[in-house]
Every structure is written in C-alpha cells, then in structure tokens.
Scaffold this active site. Sequence first.
Site, PDB file in Angstrom:
ATOM      1  N   ALA A   1       0.825  -1.133   0.016  1.00 13.11           N
ATOM      2  CA  ALA A   1      -0.125  -0.146   0.187  1.00 13.11           C
ATOM      3  C   ALA A   1       0.872   1.210  -0.046  1.00 13.11           C
ATOM      4  CB  ALA A   1      -0.928   0.032   0.968  1.00 13.11           C
ATOM      5  N   LYS A   2       0.362   2.516  -0.027  1.00 15.33           N
ATOM      6  CA  LYS A   2       1.024   3.748  -0.125  1.00 15.33           C
ATOM      7  C   LYS A   2       1.881   3.907   0.975  1.00 15.33           C
ATOM      8  CE  LYS A   2      -2.404   6.958  -1.685  1.00 15.33           C
ATOM      9  NZ  LYS A   2      -3.340   7.678  -1.171  1.00 15.33           N
ATOM     10  N   ARG A   3       1.639   3.187   2.204  1.00 16.19           N
ATOM     11  CA  ARG A   3       2.733   3.306   3.355  1.00 16.19           C
ATOM     12  C   ARG A   3       4.068   2.598   3.080  1.00 16.19           C
ATOM     13  NH1 ARG A   3      -0.985  -0.119   5.216  1.00 16.19           N
ATOM     14  NH2 ARG A   3      -0.512  -2.133   4.873  1.00 16.19           N
ATOM     15  N   HIS A   4       4.124   1.778   2.006  1.00 18.23           N
ATOM     16  CA  HIS A   4       5.370   1.418   1.483  1.00 18.23           C
ATOM     17  C   HIS A   4       6.130   2.369   0.627  1.00 18.23           C
ATOM     18  CE1 HIS A   4       3.063  -2.632   3.015  1.00 18.23           C
ATOM     19  NE2 HIS A   4       4.051  -2.425   3.809  1.00 18.23           N
ATOM     20  N   GLY A   5       5.742   3.308   0.346  1.00 12.27           N
ATOM     21  CA  GLY A   5       6.544   4.181  -0.224  1.00 12.27           C
ATOM     22  C   GLY A   5       6.184   4.180  -1.861  1.00 12.27           C
TER      23      GLY A   5
END
Length: 331
Positions: free
Chosen positions: A259-263
């Site tokens: 997801a987005k949190r993984h950059g």
Amino acid sequence: MELQAQPIRGRFAPTPSGWIHLGNARTALLSWLHVRSLGGTYVLRMEDIDMTRARSPLAQGIMEDLRWIGLEWDEGPDVGGPYGPYTQSERLERFQAALDKLQGQDLLYPCFCSRADIFAAASAPHGLSGEGPAYSGTCRSLSPQEAMARSQYKLPSLRFKVPQSPETVISFQDQVAGHVAFGAAEGGDFIIKRADGMFSYQLAVVVDDADMHITDVLRGYDLLDSTPRQLLLYQALGWEPPRFAHVPLVLGPDGRRLAKRHGAVALRAMRRQGITPEAVIGWLAYFSGLLDAPEPVKAVDLIQGFHLDKLPKEPVILTEQFLRKLSALQR
Ligand code: GLU
C-alpha cells in the site's frame, strides 16, 4: 454450455479507489498472461459500485497505467463489447434482477443490526477479505411482522441465508491454491444489499462474471474466502461458476499488503520519473517466478512461456532494499 467447452474469457476487475501499484499491477499482469496464453478474450471491468470509495478520474488513470505496462483488453469500459456496460455503476438493474431472483426463493432476509452489534456478537475471527466477523444470524429469526415494524424506523440491509448445517462444506479446485474447502456456515450470512441501497461486492461480482461469460477468474489470495459465498450465489441463481485461480499477494517488508505506506510503489509515480514499463514488468515477472532475474521485458514476450504452475504458492515479500531502490530511482 459446459465450462470446458466454452471459449476462454478472463478479466481484471479493479476498484477505482486508488492508483495501480506493484501489487494490483501484478494481479492484472498474471490474469492477462493467463488469458493470452490460452488464446482467450480479456475483459476489463471497473468495480466502482462502492461509490463512497470509487472516483472516476481514477478509473481513467487505472486504464492509462495498465496500457502503459503493455496490457490491453478486448472488451472494457472504454472499448465496449457485446456484454457491456463494463462499469458496475451502470449495471444496477442487473444486480436488482438477481436480487429479485434470490428474494423469490426466500433466500434473503432483512437485517437491522449495526456494525457495532455485529462486532459485539462476533462468532468468528475476521476473514481474509476483511469483511469483518461472521454474522451471528441475529435477525434471521425475526418474524415478518417484527421485520415490518422495525423497518418503520430503520432501513435494513439484506442478507443471504447461508446453509447453517455444520456439515455443509463448499469446496472447489483452485488452479493455484489447489483443493480448497470452507464450512458453508463459517463466514455467516453475508450482505447482498446494504442499508444505504448499495449492492454488495459478492452479488455484483457474480452477476457481472456470469453476464460477461467469464470462464477464468484470476485474482488475489485475499478474495479466496469470498469464493464460497460466490459459489453459493452461482448455485442459487442457477449459473455455472468460472474456474478460479487465487494468487498469493505481494506484501511489504512488514508482511502487510502492499500500500501507499510502503512508499514509491504506484505505477503512476514510476512512469513520471522515467522508469520504463519493461523494468516494471521485469520486476513483476521476477516476483511471480516467471523470470530468474529482474531483467526488463515486455509483457507480450512473457505470454509464450506462461503457465499457472510457475506461480509461487507463498506471498512475495518485498525487501526494504528494493523499496529504497525504487524511491531512489524516483528522486
Ligand atoms: N474489485 C476487486 C478488487 O479490486 C476485485 C474483485 C475480483 O477480482 O473478484 O479488489
């Protein structure tokens, strides 16, 4: 017609609630390769029925990103086709017709429980697909009079009556996961139409796959536990289910869904920074056991050697190092 005798038709069915990233691009690539390697027809369907999440500029962007990595479709929202429309929000009467058919068989009942009630009465842990705990069936026993009285105050959702006997098992042969069996009652009675009037994913996906003559569904492993529910709907509606292939997910280094949190994992961002589509396909193919090294390659060049047997049976966990490399490339 028997499934075996039908022309191969597969699909990718994104929900336009976010950009295409390495995880869903991989599902798209694999479903495309599967269909193309079998000489079948590939369908793109926008699953925008959940209007609170779906946004149409995203649908446009998703199509651009898929084309950028070299995936094209024979039927879809923008190119049309014989079984359209290919956008779920334009197919509401089809879902209503199926709902009427289920209601005609007395397979649905109104449920007045709130989310809080359901969580409080939870009888099973959360499913893989994040639909929340299994519904304990509180409203199943309401008399028609009680249901009528309650509906004066509160709009109900409609739930499907899942066979309650603990012996009823729903099993199927998954083309990647192998033999899969779920106790029918395990997931509880599931929602067909929400109290706000929205049809559920479970109903919409079955109606659409059947209407679009889909013979082969390849999708993420997170939907494996939705399949028994969908099989119950196929049975109730008198339709033949497709073959299923649930592919292990791509996870971040923390073991959570990409997801987005993984950059920097969105294709859009990669494209803007000059990363080539061949590089992206090379990574995806490498993560999927289709290449021995993450070398640049075109999607079309992977068709010939593709086989479902090559796909890994475990999730792919990306490394911090790879994600850092991606971020660096994008600077
Ligand atoms: N729309 C679903 C998603 O984006 C996929 C549904 C399916 O493949 O059955 O997760």
